[in-house]
Design a protein around this motif. Structure first.
Motif, PDB file in Angstrom:
ATOM      1  N   GLY A 103       0.831  -1.208   0.000  1.00  0.00           N
ATOM      2  CA  GLY A 103       0.000   0.000   0.000  1.00  0.00           C
ATOM      3  C   GLY A 103       0.861   1.252   0.000  1.00  0.00           C
ATOM      4  O   GLY A 103       0.595   2.208  -0.729  1.00  0.00           O
ATOM      5  N   GLU A 104       1.919   1.228   0.798  1.00  0.00           N
ATOM      6  CA  GLU A 104       2.833   2.367   0.848  1.00  0.00           C
ATOM      7  C   GLU A 104       3.611   2.510  -0.462  1.00  0.00           C
ATOM      8  O   GLU A 104       3.823   3.621  -0.955  1.00  0.00           O
ATOM      9  N   ILE A 105       4.035   1.395  -1.037  1.00  0.00           N
ATOM     10  CA  ILE A 105       4.771   1.420  -2.312  1.00  0.00           C
ATOM     11  C   ILE A 105       3.884   2.026  -3.400  1.00  0.00           C
ATOM     12  O   ILE A 105       4.322   2.901  -4.161  1.00  0.00           O
ATOM     13  N   PHE A 106       2.626   1.580  -3.489  1.00  0.00           N
ATOM     14  CA  PHE A 106       1.714   2.094  -4.505  1.00  0.00           C
ATOM     15  C   PHE A 106       1.419   3.578  -4.268  1.00  0.00           C
ATOM     16  O   PHE A 106       1.262   4.345  -5.225  1.00  0.00           O
ATOM     17  N   ALA A 107       1.348   3.988  -2.997  1.00  0.00           N
ATOM     18  CA  ALA A 107       1.124   5.404  -2.688  1.00  0.00           C
ATOM     19  C   ALA A 107       2.310   6.252  -3.143  1.00  0.00           C
ATOM     20  O   ALA A 107       2.132   7.336  -3.707  1.00  0.00           O
ATOM     21  N   VAL A 108       3.526   5.752  -2.914  1.00  0.00           N
ATOM     22  CA  VAL A 108       4.721   6.471  -3.374  1.00  0.00           C
ATOM     23  C   VAL A 108       4.720   6.560  -4.896  1.00  0.00           C
ATOM     24  O   VAL A 108       5.059   7.609  -5.468  1.00  0.00           O
ATOM     25  N   GLY A 109       4.324   5.489  -5.560  1.00  0.00           N
ATOM     26  CA  GLY A 109       4.221   5.511  -7.016  1.00  0.00           C
ATOM     27  C   GLY A 109       3.228   6.558  -7.494  1.00  0.00           C
ATOM     28  O   GLY A 109       3.502   7.291  -8.458  1.00  0.00           O
ATOM     29  N   ALA A 110       2.088   6.656  -6.823  1.00  0.00           N
ATOM     30  CA  ALA A 110       1.075   7.646  -7.198  1.00  0.00           C
ATOM     31  C   ALA A 110       1.599   9.067  -7.000  1.00  0.00           C
ATOM     32  O   ALA A 110       1.380   9.944  -7.845  1.00  0.00           O
ATOM     33  N   VAL A 111       2.300   9.296  -5.897  1.00  0.00           N
ATOM     34  CA  VAL A 111       2.890  10.616  -5.645  1.00  0.00           C
ATOM     35  C   VAL A 111       3.897  10.957  -6.731  1.00  0.00           C
ATOM     36  O   VAL A 111       3.916  12.067  -7.283  1.00  0.00           O
ATOM     37  N   THR A 112       4.738   9.997  -7.073  1.00  0.00           N
ATOM     38  CA  THR A 112       5.771  10.219  -8.090  1.00  0.00           C
ATOM     39  C   THR A 112       5.144  10.521  -9.447  1.00  0.00           C
ATOM     40  O   THR A 112       5.568  11.456 -10.139  1.00  0.00           O
ATOM     41  N   ARG A 113       4.127   9.754  -9.827  1.00  0.00           N
ATOM     42  CA  ARG A 113       3.433  10.029 -11.095  1.00  0.00           C
ATOM     43  C   ARG A 113       2.777  11.394 -11.061  1.00  0.00           C
ATOM     44  O   ARG A 113       2.802  12.141 -12.045  1.00  0.00           O
ATOM     45  N   GLY A 114       2.196  11.749  -9.917  1.00  0.00           N
ATOM     46  CA  GLY A 114       1.568  13.072  -9.766  1.00  0.00           C
ATOM     47  C   GLY A 114       2.575  14.195  -9.950  1.00  0.00           C
ATOM     48  O   GLY A 114       2.284  15.206 -10.604  1.00  0.00           O
ATOM     49  N   GLU A 115       3.757  14.015  -9.374  1.00  0.00           N
ATOM     50  CA  GLU A 115       4.810  15.022  -9.547  1.00  0.00           C
ATOM     51  C   GLU A 115       5.211  15.145 -11.010  1.00  0.00           C
ATOM     52  O   GLU A 115       5.415  16.254 -11.521  1.00  0.00           O
ATOM     53  N   ALA A 116       5.333  14.015 -11.685  1.00  0.00           N
ATOM     54  CA  ALA A 116       5.746  14.023 -13.090  1.00  0.00           C
ATOM     55  C   ALA A 116       4.692  14.685 -13.975  1.00  0.00           C
ATOM     56  O   ALA A 116       5.031  15.349 -14.958  1.00  0.00           O
ATOM     57  N   LEU A 117       3.434  14.522 -13.629  1.00  0.00           N
ATOM     58  CA  LEU A 117       2.342  15.027 -14.467  1.00  0.00           C
ATOM     59  C   LEU A 117       1.788  16.370 -13.991  1.00  0.00           C
ATOM     60  O   LEU A 117       0.777  16.849 -14.509  1.00  0.00           O
ATOM     61  N   GLU A 118       2.459  16.972 -13.018  1.00  0.00           N
ATOM     62  CA  GLU A 118       2.014  18.258 -12.489  1.00  0.00           C
ATOM     63  C   GLU A 118       1.908  19.281 -13.625  1.00  0.00           C
ATOM     64  O   GLU A 118       2.809  19.413 -14.459  1.00  0.00           O
ATOM     65  N   GLY A 119       0.782  19.983 -13.669  1.00  0.00           N
ATOM     66  CA  GLY A 119       0.582  21.004 -14.702  1.00  0.00           C
ATOM     67  C   GLY A 119       0.115  20.452 -16.037  1.00  0.00           C
ATOM     68  O   GLY A 119      -0.101  21.213 -16.980  1.00  0.00           O
ATOM     69  N   VAL A 120      -0.033  19.137 -16.138  1.00  0.00           N
ATOM     70  CA  VAL A 120      -0.515  18.523 -17.377  1.00  0.00           C
ATOM     71  C   VAL A 120      -2.020  18.304 -17.226  1.00  0.00           C
ATOM     72  O   VAL A 120      -2.458  17.648 -16.273  1.00  0.00           O
ATOM     73  N   SER A 121      -2.785  18.857 -18.153  1.00  0.00           N
ATOM     74  CA  SER A 121      -4.248  18.752 -18.059  1.00  0.00           C
ATOM     75  C   SER A 121      -4.693  17.297 -18.178  1.00  0.00           C
ATOM     76  O   SER A 121      -3.971  16.454 -18.721  1.00  0.00           O
TER      77      SER A 121
END
Length: 155
Positions: A103-121
């Protein structure tokens, strides 16, 4: 000549490398390497798989995976069980200790993807996903076709 900054393969490679690096930074407190997290995530989707099959999925040498699994087994996250009908085969399973960590690993993955896609509609995210999925399909189709062509010409 195409410049590296306008080459989709270079860009994809750089983005993937940076996402892996950022995941490692974000996951530092988990006490696991990115490779260990990757093994656990794939094992969660392929419970009971043989070690050779998991090595193929991860695209790593079997000896590399053996070392990763040894460490994860020592940590109490993975266990190797005998196959019910073939005692030469060992199947890989997560222990009860693994799901909370996953659960923690998947949460870190989601955060990382969110950072990468920041500002992308959302629309651009959907378009990016569709384009990358098309590229993947094109390449998988060619790999399958070319492998079949080689077998036919060697037969």
């Amino acid at each position: 000549m195409e410049l590296p900054e306008r080459n989709v393969a270079f860009l994809l490679h750089d983005v993937a490398r940076l996402m892996r690096k950022r995941f490692e930074q974000n996951a530092r407190d988990l006490g696991l390497t990115r490779s260990q997290c990757q093994v656990l995530a794939h094992l969660a989707r392929n419970e009971g798989i043989q070690q050779s099959g998991l090595a193929d999925i991860l695209e790593v040498e079997p000896i590399t995976l053996t070392r990763l699994l040894d460490r994860l087994e020592e940590m109490g996250l993975v266990e190797r069980r005998a196959h019910p009908t073939d005692r030469r085969i060992r199947q890989l399973h997560l222990t009860d200790k693994a799901p909370p960590l996953l659960g923690e690993i998947f949460a870190v993955g989601a955060v990382t993807r969110g950072e990468a896609l920041e500002g992308v509609s959302e629309e651009d995210r959907d378009r990016l996903f569709a384009i990358l999925s098309s590229m993947k399909g094109n390449l998988l189709g060619r790999l399958t076709t070319n492998a079949g062509d080689r077998r036919a010409s060697n037969g």
